[in-house]
Design an enzyme around this catalytic site. Sequence first.
Site, PDB file in Angstrom:
ATOM      1  N   ASP A   1      51.830  17.527  92.275  1.00  0.00           N
ATOM      2  CA  ASP A   1      51.243  18.593  91.463  1.00  0.00           C
ATOM      3  C   ASP A   1      52.192  19.620  90.858  1.00  0.00           C
ATOM      4  O   ASP A   1      51.780  20.365  89.980  1.00  0.00           O
ATOM      5  CB  ASP A   1      50.157  19.320  92.285  1.00  0.00           C
ATOM      6  CG  ASP A   1      49.112  20.004  91.403  1.00  0.00           C
ATOM      7  OD1 ASP A   1      48.941  19.576  90.249  1.00  0.00           O
ATOM      8  OD2 ASP A   1      48.471  20.961  91.871  1.00  0.00           O
TER       9      ASP A   1
ATOM     10  N   ASP B   1      45.817  22.921  98.014  1.00  0.00           N
ATOM     11  CA  ASP B   1      46.611  24.047  97.522  1.00  0.00           C
ATOM     12  C   ASP B   1      46.501  25.223  98.489  1.00  0.00           C
ATOM     13  O   ASP B   1      45.389  25.707  98.718  1.00  0.00           O
ATOM     14  CB  ASP B   1      46.096  24.503  96.151  1.00  0.00           C
ATOM     15  CG  ASP B   1      46.376  23.483  95.058  1.00  0.00           C
ATOM     16  OD1 ASP B   1      47.545  23.123  94.884  1.00  0.00           O
ATOM     17  OD2 ASP B   1      45.409  23.053  94.391  1.00  0.00           O
TER      18      ASP B   1
ATOM     19  N   HIS C   1      44.858  16.606  98.303  1.00  0.00           N
ATOM     20  CA  HIS C   1      45.828  17.622  97.874  1.00  0.00           C
ATOM     21  C   HIS C   1      45.244  19.002  98.126  1.00  0.00           C
ATOM     22  O   HIS C   1      44.242  19.381  97.510  1.00  0.00           O
ATOM     23  CB  HIS C   1      46.158  17.432  96.387  1.00  0.00           C
ATOM     24  CG  HIS C   1      47.096  18.477  95.875  1.00  0.00           C
ATOM     25  ND1 HIS C   1      48.393  18.566  96.313  1.00  0.00           N
ATOM     26  CD2 HIS C   1      46.928  19.491  94.988  1.00  0.00           C
ATOM     27  CE1 HIS C   1      48.977  19.593  95.704  1.00  0.00           C
ATOM     28  NE2 HIS C   1      48.116  20.168  94.900  1.00  0.00           N
TER      29      HIS C   1
ATOM     30  N   HIS D   1      53.135  25.877  94.427  1.00  0.00           N
ATOM     31  CA  HIS D   1      53.144  25.715  92.971  1.00  0.00           C
ATOM     32  C   HIS D   1      51.984  26.403  92.238  1.00  0.00           C
ATOM     33  O   HIS D   1      51.815  26.182  91.024  1.00  0.00           O
ATOM     34  CB  HIS D   1      53.199  24.222  92.608  1.00  0.00           C
ATOM     35  CG  HIS D   1      52.073  23.423  93.202  1.00  0.00           C
ATOM     36  ND1 HIS D   1      52.238  22.711  94.368  1.00  0.00           N
ATOM     37  CD2 HIS D   1      50.795  23.237  92.811  1.00  0.00           C
ATOM     38  CE1 HIS D   1      51.091  22.118  94.659  1.00  0.00           C
ATOM     39  NE2 HIS D   1      50.204  22.418  93.730  1.00  0.00           N
TER      40      HIS D   1
END
Length: 1150
Positions: free
Chosen positions: A289, A177, A175, A569
């Site tokens: 997430d 970001d 993941h 996010h």
Amino acid sequence: MKLKKQVTVCGAAIFCVAVFSLYLMLDRVQHDPTRHQNGGNFPRSQISVLQNRIEQLEQLLEENHEIISHIKDSVLELTANAEGPPAMLPYYTVNGSWVVPPEPRPSFFSISPQDCQFALGGRGQKPELQMLTVSEELPFDNVDGGVWRQGFDISYDPHDWDAEDLQVFVVPHSHNDPGWIKTFDKYYTEQTQHILNSMVSKLQEDPRRRFLWAEVSFFAKWWDNINVQKRAAVRRLVGNGQLEIATGGWVMPDEANSHYFALIDQLIEGHQWLERNLGATPRSGWAVDPFGYSSTMPYLLRRANLTSMLIQRVHYAIKKHFAATHSLEFMWRQTWDSDSSTDIFCHMMPFYSYDVPHTCGPDPKICCQFDFKRLPGGRINCPWKVPPRAITEANVAERAALLLDQYRKKSQLFRSNVLLVPLGDDFRYDKPQEWDAQFFNYQRLFDFFNSRPNLHVQAQFGTLSDYFDALYKRTGVEPGARPPGFPVLSGDFFSYADREDHYWTGYYTSRPFYKSLDRVLEAHLRGAEVLYSLAAAHARRSGLAGRYPLSDFTLLTEARRTLGLFQHHDAITGTAKEAVVVDYGVRLLRSLVNLKQVIIHAAHYLVLGDKETYHFDPEAPFLQVDDTRLSHDALPERTVIQLDSSPRFVVLFNPLEQERFSMVSLLVNSPRVRVLSEEGQPLAVQISAHWSSATEAVPDVYQVSVPVRLPALGLGVLQLQLGLDGHRTLPSSVRIYLHGRQLSVSRHEAFPLRVIDSGTSDFALSNRYMQVWFSGLTGLLKSIRRVDEEHEQQVDMQVLVYGTRTSKDKSGAYLFLPDGEAKPYVPKEPPVLRVTEGPFFSEVVAYYEHIHQAVRLYNLPGVEGLSLDISSLVDIRDYVNKELALHIHTDIDSQGIFFTDLNGFQVQPRRYLKKLPLQANFYPMPVMAYIQDAQKRLTLHTAQALGVSSLKDGQLEVILDRRLMQDDNRGLGQGLKDNKRTCNRFRLLLERRTVGSEVQDSHSTSYPSLLSHLTSMYLNAPALALPVARMQLPGPGLRSFHPLASSLPCDFHLLNLRTLQAEEDTLPSAETALILHRKGFDCGLEAKNLGFNCTTSQGKVALGSLFHGLDVVFLQPTSLTLLYPLASPSNSTDVYLEPMEIATFRLRLG
């Protein structure tokens, strides 16, 4: 004169046709030969006859509606071309109020009765799981569940799999970001590029290996930096199914604060990139997430042709309930959907997190032992104090048994014998050693499982789509279809708590300055897309494409990607580190500046009467920008137009697809100003001072406000001259209430100004629709009385302050943990009030230390005059652990129900739940929230996403800003201490229900009225005023630009007209994506004398004749993101949309 007669005749014709049609209807119903009188007894046959009569009457009403629509179009055409007498001027009455005479043009509000049926609902079956009902029925207790703390003990019978093996898919993922603790670029340099480089080599080592990726923003940056051989290898890995790109958006977006325009745009940007570079089409959604989930996202994914999706961050009590009822996998359906066309299969992960300890099964202590990055000697270990052990011949049987027990327990929570086990975490697989540790050790476990049929388990690496495909195969359905016995769910998953009462409702407001800047950029992007597409098409048609700066397309692409990046996010949410926020801010501002250039270049070309005179000179732009920002965290400063002896021209851009009658305010350097229309007609204007504080006016800067009618998606022209027209340049009068404070006040001979030292009496402002009362003490709103009603409606506005807890856990960027109910804001000194009154607008500004609250009332017909314009300039930089809230108290009997929008796309009913803490009852509000009872509805429209609630009947409460001094232990490691002066903008709309229209209380859906939809559009897409540069002489002529041959039906929104990229490089193609949205609306709110034109068409639009001066030479309906053609291109350019649907068309204009 002749035209005036024609207008009169046509107006009379409408009346005659309407009356005559109604007479015929009644006549036909009355003299029906099959009708008999039965003295009040209605046998079944009579009832059916009556039903037939009603259906006939409905049909006749429909025909009548169409006739009137046709006549209306003719009248509008005539009046649009009519050079009528100059409009009557505003005048001042003896009772001290301004009267603006009605416009000579008629206005229409003609809604087809069929178009009102949709909002009444009641069709189709109810889903088994309605989230509003689930929340009402769940106890939300937090009982200790043993090793699965938030769940329960899971047991199984080892023979459960004798008939059918357990099929396990372990999905390696990382993941990434795009900005959080580090900036996007720093993450890329230090981690992401290494992950993707290793991915290519490590997947090629063994064809059984798989990897899942989601964020196209990172992937595209990496792609630009790798060689041809590596690109070919990546295409092979995608082609053979070893590498899956899930969702395929530019980012994994926040679903609370993001607007649906931006959600769609980042999805298109990602999908178009994937198709162009990898030939890949995403099939499954992956959202591990985001902090709660909107039901808008499954709709968008389904319309983009994805068949399945996965979510993770859902309230722990809902997860437990769904696990206990085997409902973790369901068909997610839209609340308005009467069949199943919006259904998408959704998998909800059952446990606390998407990390390895919480994905193999219910016991994190055991699962952590199978995260081989944590082998002894590494940088991270297992908090449960039992480390992983490398798998060997000696221990494989024991380790496999331990892991299989977890797999079997986890599978007991699901309906099928196919099991999904994600294997990853944030920025995982960034070193080759981790790839080796995970893949070698798991492969040894899989080989052990798969070689022992008595274990009844088949295990392998897989992608997300591998898992879903196997599940569909096992359940015997086509991909995306509903497996037998699986439930249907509707609703959303807000608000989210991950443990105890730790509700993630703070981020709905965190860093509101950037939430506001996001929407400013979005409005500019949409405007720039539309104008660029139209200018390029017109230039191509005129053979002038060589002169037009088509290279502006690179600026558009960069802005799309900037807006997309900010939907991440940890970006729009306000949950990144301060340095990362600055990086986002700089990107947003750079794209905003670039988009203003794109708009200026396109408007310059389109507004020229003679296109042959067009000359593009980047060094000397023809138009100036409307405002500038000195830095990414500064409020905009409006351009002051310097008047001298020669006239100045201003080009006005209306980004709405409806004709618009709006107030345009310009800043000039003299109060002696005349404003003329494009035809040279002098216009009435209101002139005011431009204030720098409560009592100080800016010297030599004046605001001139002029009501203008602008064409849909078009450009208008105004001329400004130095000089005074006493009849038309109308000054504002000003009263300043000092409340005993010793302040100097600017005075100017051009404006009457009265200083009141200590007045506290309430006072009112009024326009043609309403009278609005304010407190003389606070300057805040008290009540509204509509002109057609005797009684006033209490709308009492207050400013409140929340504190945070004194205990260990305090509010932070994510969490809202207040110390109880909010307390009234107590200013150190009483506010200074400034009341401005004039012919076209009046306003009250209350100056407090931490908030300047302005309420403006426009004295105009139509949308602009039907609501209150509110702005809150907030500055809480000296607060410590406080949050500022705006509170509206009414006597509306809302019965614990309130309504908030989801992503500006749909409205979700909410119920205040007393059993939950205060912070659990807050929800995201991207564009609106409302409360209502049987008579009234009060809607608060917003121009930026903020958190909202209704904590008591008749109340709405919005969090304006939050300043928090500590981290809330969710990984950020900072508080919120970088507050800015922030301007939050709202519209407050009070509507009355028409007699006989019921409030749809029992329904899970609710819809704004058409007026409410338009009010939101006016707020979010303001007209732009672009002055012609001083050195540019306009020459023979600037002409208003009318791109649409006719307005779109007023329930249609042109979401975008997006030029598509050419295959080979960064240049534009000749094709554009036209994205239309047909809005659902409630007809039951007052729709008389609204003063704006509006007709509906039962969802039909003739695209072929939509664009003035351009032909639609190619039209292809496609999936939402253009990856799939939905039908073969046809000669017909007539399209039909169901209410609430969004449709994308690939088209070529020529």
